[in-house]
Design a protein around this motif. Structure first.
Motif, PDB file in Angstrom:
ATOM      1  N   HIS A  29     -79.918  62.360 -27.396  1.00 14.85           N
ATOM      2  CA  HIS A  29     -78.469  63.115 -27.019  1.00 14.85           C
ATOM      3  C   HIS A  29     -78.447  64.591 -27.313  1.00 14.85           C
ATOM      4  CE1 HIS A  29     -76.163  59.102 -25.968  1.00 14.85           C
ATOM      5  NE2 HIS A  29     -77.066  59.058 -27.683  1.00 14.85           N
ATOM      6  N   GLN A  73     -75.632  65.785 -28.546  1.00 11.33           N
ATOM      7  CA  GLN A  73     -75.422  65.877 -30.297  1.00 11.33           C
ATOM      8  C   GLN A  73     -76.542  66.708 -31.403  1.00 11.33           C
ATOM      9  OE1 GLN A  73     -75.570  61.787 -30.643  1.00 11.33           O
ATOM     10  NE2 GLN A  73     -73.853  61.517 -28.744  1.00 11.33           N
ATOM     11  N   LEU A  99     -71.872  53.093 -36.041  1.00  7.15           N
ATOM     12  CA  LEU A  99     -71.729  53.336 -35.259  1.00  7.15           C
ATOM     13  C   LEU A  99     -70.411  53.952 -34.903  1.00  7.15           C
ATOM     14  CD1 LEU A  99     -73.337  53.854 -32.697  1.00  7.15           C
ATOM     15  CD2 LEU A  99     -72.895  51.924 -31.886  1.00  7.15           C
ATOM     16  N   TRP A 105     -68.706  56.814 -36.150  1.00  7.69           N
ATOM     17  CA  TRP A 105     -69.351  57.496 -36.281  1.00  7.69           C
ATOM     18  C   TRP A 105     -69.169  58.162 -34.389  1.00  7.69           C
ATOM     19  CZ3 TRP A 105     -73.365  58.624 -32.612  1.00  7.69           C
ATOM     20  CH2 TRP A 105     -74.026  59.154 -32.416  1.00  7.69           C
ATOM     21  N   LEU A 106     -68.782  57.526 -33.545  1.00  5.95           N
ATOM     22  CA  LEU A 106     -67.931  57.902 -32.355  1.00  5.95           C
ATOM     23  C   LEU A 106     -67.025  58.329 -32.274  1.00  5.95           C
ATOM     24  CD1 LEU A 106     -70.131  55.106 -30.565  1.00  5.95           C
ATOM     25  CD2 LEU A 106     -70.818  57.035 -30.173  1.00  5.95           C
ATOM     26  N   ARG A 125     -73.151  55.487 -20.416  1.00 11.82           N
ATOM     27  CA  ARG A 125     -72.917  54.883 -22.082  1.00 11.82           C
ATOM     28  C   ARG A 125     -73.523  53.443 -22.945  1.00 11.82           C
ATOM     29  NH1 ARG A 125     -71.233  59.986 -25.281  1.00 11.82           N
ATOM     30  NH2 ARG A 125     -72.250  59.642 -26.689  1.00 11.82           N
ATOM     31  N   PHE A 126     -72.436  53.072 -22.659  1.00 14.19           N
ATOM     32  CA  PHE A 126     -71.950  51.430 -22.881  1.00 14.19           C
ATOM     33  C   PHE A 126     -71.006  50.212 -22.852  1.00 14.19           C
ATOM     34  CE2 PHE A 126     -70.856  51.492 -27.308  1.00 14.19           C
ATOM     35  CZ  PHE A 126     -70.209  52.404 -27.717  1.00 14.19           C
ATOM     36  N   HIS A 179     -77.089  51.683 -24.333  1.00 14.62           N
ATOM     37  CA  HIS A 179     -77.594  51.234 -25.123  1.00 14.62           C
ATOM     38  C   HIS A 179     -77.178  50.142 -25.075  1.00 14.62           C
ATOM     39  CE1 HIS A 179     -76.257  55.360 -26.332  1.00 14.62           C
ATOM     40  NE2 HIS A 179     -77.514  55.709 -26.962  1.00 14.62           N
ATOM     41  N   GLU A 199     -77.348  47.597 -30.722  1.00 15.28           N
ATOM     42  CA  GLU A 199     -77.298  48.377 -32.410  1.00 15.28           C
ATOM     43  C   GLU A 199     -76.296  47.486 -33.306  1.00 15.28           C
ATOM     44  OE1 GLU A 199     -76.191  52.524 -30.899  1.00 15.28           O
ATOM     45  OE2 GLU A 199     -76.171  52.952 -33.270  1.00 15.28           O
ATOM     46  N   HIS A 203     -82.006  50.613 -28.979  1.00 15.45           N
ATOM     47  CA  HIS A 203     -81.772  50.274 -30.104  1.00 15.45           C
ATOM     48  C   HIS A 203     -81.981  48.589 -30.413  1.00 15.45           C
ATOM     49  CE1 HIS A 203     -79.848  53.943 -31.551  1.00 15.45           C
ATOM     50  NE2 HIS A 203     -78.860  53.985 -30.159  1.00 15.45           N
ATOM     51  N   SER A 241     -82.098  56.867 -36.159  1.00 18.20           N
ATOM     52  CA  SER A 241     -80.952  56.740 -36.945  1.00 18.20           C
ATOM     53  C   SER A 241     -80.125  55.330 -36.865  1.00 18.20           C
ATOM     54  CB  SER A 241     -80.703  56.703 -34.993  1.00 18.20           C
ATOM     55  OG  SER A 241     -78.771  55.763 -34.403  1.00 18.20           O
ATOM     56  N   LEU A 268     -77.196  55.332 -39.755  1.00 21.19           N
ATOM     57  CA  LEU A 268     -75.489  54.732 -39.115  1.00 21.19           C
ATOM     58  C   LEU A 268     -75.816  53.098 -39.733  1.00 21.19           C
ATOM     59  CD1 LEU A 268     -75.760  55.976 -35.525  1.00 21.19           C
ATOM     60  CD2 LEU A 268     -74.114  56.130 -38.149  1.00 21.19           C
ATOM     61  N   ASP A 290     -83.117  59.049 -31.300  1.00 20.62           N
ATOM     62  CA  ASP A 290     -81.470  59.432 -31.487  1.00 20.62           C
ATOM     63  C   ASP A 290     -80.720  60.916 -31.539  1.00 20.62           C
ATOM     64  OD1 ASP A 290     -79.563  58.591 -30.271  1.00 20.62           O
ATOM     65  OD2 ASP A 290     -79.213  57.108 -31.952  1.00 20.62           O
TER      66      ASP A 290
HETATM   67  N1  GUN Z   1     -73.732  54.192 -28.622  1.00 20.63           N
HETATM   68  C1  GUN Z   1     -72.768  54.068 -26.942  1.00 20.63           C
HETATM   69  N2  GUN Z   1     -73.028  55.646 -27.658  1.00 20.63           N
HETATM   70  C2  GUN Z   1     -73.745  56.506 -28.962  1.00 20.63           C
HETATM   71  C3  GUN Z   1     -74.261  57.161 -28.635  1.00 20.63           C
HETATM   72  O1  GUN Z   1     -73.967  58.644 -29.009  1.00 20.63           O
HETATM   73  N3  GUN Z   1     -75.538  57.058 -29.823  1.00 20.63           N
HETATM   74  C4  GUN Z   1     -75.698  55.866 -30.339  1.00 20.63           C
HETATM   75  N4  GUN Z   1     -76.857  56.394 -31.570  1.00 20.63           N
HETATM   76  N5  GUN Z   1     -75.464  54.963 -30.064  1.00 20.63           N
HETATM   77  C5  GUN Z   1     -74.426  54.654 -28.837  1.00 20.63           C
END
Ligand code: GUN
Ligand code: ZN
Length: 433
Positions: A75, A78, A89, A92-93, A200-201, A228, A231, A267, A292, A296, A318
């Protein structure tokens, strides 16, 4: 344009190594010559047999010349929030990532970060990467415009996210579709740029948005898809609450037609048997992000199980969940993750993965990831004596395998002596080194 010949020890893979030192899987020249013209490799062979008449010769001996590293998942938005202190995770997000990415609504910010980001990639020997931008189209413009200025082959796309995030970061199913469509028209296959449709997910995309992503994929089958998958335990539980009709996490993306050989899934740690079967069947790529996953606390990627089930695999930093831009550091941490799984990643397999393997994951093995006539002259020159400790250790190194393992275990950007992008020196010409 004149012809350049790089002299040095040349290493390039033609396929994945089968055993520890599978000499059939790579070309190694102790005193090699890589001929470059117009940004493309035109010859590879022993220096003693090279046609050097009229060529500019750059001598990199005793260093190794390899294809430039390829990073399959990061990313770029980031870059300035690596090393953010979080338990896992979703914390952190929510605490850092979704705040940081909102800054990319400002063009000036996106432009400035893009410059520093590419400088960092080059410094670490990465010549191509697959990136998530933010949800703001201007972050994509900054990403591709800077890549174009540097003549780099880059894959990327606007993150699509329409829920479970701050308003300043959310698009909608319709605007996510419209913006992605416009960006594909503007950037995909312009120069070396390639577009990745990037929901994104599952947590941040509504069913309507995944439906829009399905339409984009159907309308642009030559674009990549990235998202993603699997993860973190809490992420999986929440995803299944949001998509109760899908059989499992992979099933969500499967139900929306997002899985295929051009799909890159970050992941893929906690997959069940059905899920690995679906990845194998669709040809989607599981992307290992070791720094990563450790940082995390997400879990340990099961490389052997995925490979044994026929799943395609790649490796990536990542950034900024990952803690280093360096693919050498990434290989090292990958090795350690697999040690904890009781699996071995031999140095030939890891250097293959970071070059030719990741090129194959992108279906770009005819363009990047190896050193052969017709391939782009995207190269990295590695110095296994770059630091005092490495120099000490090198006194005791007797094989190419040992040298590669030393490079990945102790190496970082200091071990990257030079980088070539489309035949042009890119590291030594950076400012401020
Ligand atoms: N899952 C959704 N967005 C992200 C991200 O920015 N980083 C990571 N590691 N997992 C995510
Ligand atoms: Zn990611």
């Amino acid at each position: 344009m004149s012809r350049t010949i790089l002299r040095g020890r040349v290493l390039s893979f033609s396929r994945a190594p089968l055993g520890f030192d599978d000499a059939e899987s790579y070309l190694y020249l102790e005193d090699g010559a890589v001929g470059i013209e117009d940004g493309v490799v035109v010859s590879v062979g022993d220096f003693a047999e090279a046609d050097i008449a009229g060529a500019v010769i750059i001598d990199h001996r005793p260093n190794l010349i390899l294809p430039g590293f390829i990073d399959l998942h990061l990313h770029y938005v980031q870059s300035q929030m690596m090393a953010a202190y979080a338990g896992s995770l979703l914390e952190w997000l929510n605490t850092y990532t979704f705040i940081e990415e909102q800054k990319f609504s400002q063009q000036g910010h996106a432009d400035a970060v893009a410059v520093d980001f590419y400088d960092a990639l080059i410094r670490h020997g990465t010549t191509s990467a697959v990136a998530y931008c933010s949800s703001h189209p201007r972050s994509v413009d900054a990403f591709f415009a800077e890549a174009q200025r540097r003549n780099m082959l880059m894959v990327g796309g606007k993150v699509m996210m329409d829920r479970n995030a701050p308003e300043g970061l959310c698009d909608s199913a319709q605007s996510g579709y419209d913006d992605s469509k416009a960006l594909i028209a503007r950037w995909h296959q312009r120069g070396r740029a390639l577009y990745a449709i990037s929901p994104r997910f599952a947590i941040t995309s509504s069913p309507a948005q995944l439906e829009a992503a399905r339409a984009l994929v159907a309308e642009h089958p030559d674009c990549y898809v990235q998202t993603h998958l699997s993860e973190n335990d809490a992420e999986i539980t929440y995803s299944m609450e949001l998509y109760p009709d899908s059989p499992d996490y992979t099933g969500i993306y499967e139900d929306y037609g997002l899985l295929g050989p051009r799909t890159l899934l970050g992941h893929c740690i906690h997959l069940n048997h059905r899920e690995t079967g679906v990845l194998a069947e669709t040809g989607a790529v599981a992307v290992f992000c070791p720094t990563s996953n450790l940082f995390l606390g997400s879990g340990l990627f099961d490389r052997e199980r995925l490979l044994n089930n026929g799943v395609r695999i790649g490796i990536a930093t990542d950034i900024g969940g990952g803690t280093s831009v360096s693919m050498l550091r990434t290989l090292d941490e990958g090795y350690k993750v697999l040690q904890l799984r009781g699996q071995r990643l031999n140095p030939f397999a890891s250097f293959h993965m970071a070059t030719r393997g990741n090129a194959e994951a992108l279906g770009l093995e005819e363009t990047i990831g190896s050193i052969a006539p017709g391939r782009a002259a995207d190269l990295v020159v590695l110095d296994a004596r770059a630091t005092p400790m490495m120099r000490m250790r090198m006194a005791n190194v007797e094989s190419l395998a040992d040298e590669l393992f030393l490079l990945q275990t102790l190496g970082d950007d200091r071990a990257v002596a030079e980088v070539y992008v489309a035949g042009a020196r890119a590291k030594s010409t950076l400012g401020g080194l």
